[in-house]
Write a protein that holds these residues in place. Structure first.
Motif, PDB file in Angstrom:
ATOM      1  N   ALA A 264       7.847   0.233   0.332  1.00 59.25           N
ATOM      2  CA  ALA A 264       7.888   0.786   1.691  1.00 59.25           C
ATOM      3  C   ALA A 264       6.936   1.969   1.822  1.00 59.25           C
ATOM      4  N   LEU A 265       6.923   2.844   0.808  1.00 61.15           N
ATOM      5  CA  LEU A 265       5.994   3.983   0.820  1.00 61.15           C
ATOM      6  C   LEU A 265       4.555   3.490   0.936  1.00 61.15           C
ATOM      7  N   ASN A 266       4.196   2.528   0.112  1.00 60.21           N
ATOM      8  CA  ASN A 266       2.828   2.003   0.146  1.00 60.21           C
ATOM      9  C   ASN A 266       2.490   1.417   1.508  1.00 60.21           C
ATOM     10  N   GLN A 267       3.423   0.694   2.094  1.00 61.82           N
ATOM     11  CA  GLN A 267       3.175   0.076   3.400  1.00 61.82           C
ATOM     12  C   GLN A 267       3.012   1.132   4.497  1.00 61.82           C
ATOM     13  N   TYR A 268       3.848   2.162   4.472  1.00 63.91           N
ATOM     14  CA  TYR A 268       3.742   3.215   5.498  1.00 63.91           C
ATOM     15  C   TYR A 268       2.499   4.075   5.302  1.00 63.91           C
ATOM     16  N   VAL A 269       2.092   4.290   4.055  1.00 66.48           N
ATOM     17  CA  VAL A 269       0.841   5.022   3.819  1.00 66.48           C
ATOM     18  C   VAL A 269      -0.318   4.235   4.435  1.00 66.48           C
ATOM     19  N   LYS A 270      -0.345   2.936   4.184  1.00 63.94           N
ATOM     20  CA  LYS A 270      -1.401   2.096   4.765  1.00 63.94           C
ATOM     21  C   LYS A 270      -1.343   2.127   6.291  1.00 63.94           C
ATOM     22  N   ALA A 271      -0.148   1.979   6.834  1.00 56.17           N
ATOM     23  CA  ALA A 271       0.012   1.944   8.289  1.00 56.17           C
ATOM     24  C   ALA A 271      -0.438   3.249   8.933  1.00 56.17           C
ATOM     25  N   THR A 272      -0.033   4.378   8.357  1.00 57.48           N
ATOM     26  CA  THR A 272      -0.402   5.666   8.956  1.00 57.48           C
ATOM     27  C   THR A 272      -1.878   5.982   8.755  1.00 57.48           C
ATOM     28  N   THR A 273      -2.496   5.359   7.766  1.00 52.88           N
ATOM     29  CA  THR A 273      -3.939   5.509   7.604  1.00 52.88           C
ATOM     30  C   THR A 273      -4.669   4.735   8.698  1.00 52.88           C
ATOM     31  N   LEU A 274      -4.165   3.542   8.990  1.00 53.18           N
ATOM     32  CA  LEU A 274      -4.785   2.724  10.034  1.00 53.18           C
ATOM     33  C   LEU A 274      -4.531   3.268  11.434  1.00 53.18           C
ATOM     34  N   ASP A 275      -3.334   3.797  11.665  1.00 52.21           N
ATOM     35  CA  ASP A 275      -2.982   4.330  12.984  1.00 52.21           C
ATOM     36  C   ASP A 275      -2.123   5.584  12.806  1.00 52.21           C
TER      37      ASP A 275
END
Length: 75
Positions: A9-20
């Motif tokens: 989940a951490l990895n996914q949210y890091v990616k998501a917040t980097t994109l948007d």
């Protein structure tokens, strides 16, 4: 969440917040995950970003106050 699920989940949210980075709910969820993993400085950072994006979010205000030692919170 199990440890593996939390890491994922951490990895996914890091990616998501980097994109948007302008999605307050993603910033908030990332902050909560950092809090769960005792990464308090990163939790503060992302709660602060959340507050800039959504200034009236009472949960975020409370969490930042607690992390900054401004509340008498017992865990």
């Amino acid at each position: 969440l199990t440890l593996g699920q939390t890491d994922n989940a951490l990895n996914q949210y890091v990616k998501a917040t980097t994109l948007d980075p302008n999605r307050p709910e993603w910033q908030h969820n990332l902050a909560v995950l950092y809090l769960r993993t005792r990464q308090y400085d990163l939790a503060k950072k992302h709660f602060s970003i959340t507050l800039k994006l959504h200034p009236e979010n009472q949960t975020t205000i409370y969490m930042l106050d607690a992390l900054n030692g401004n509340l008498d919170v017992k865990a």
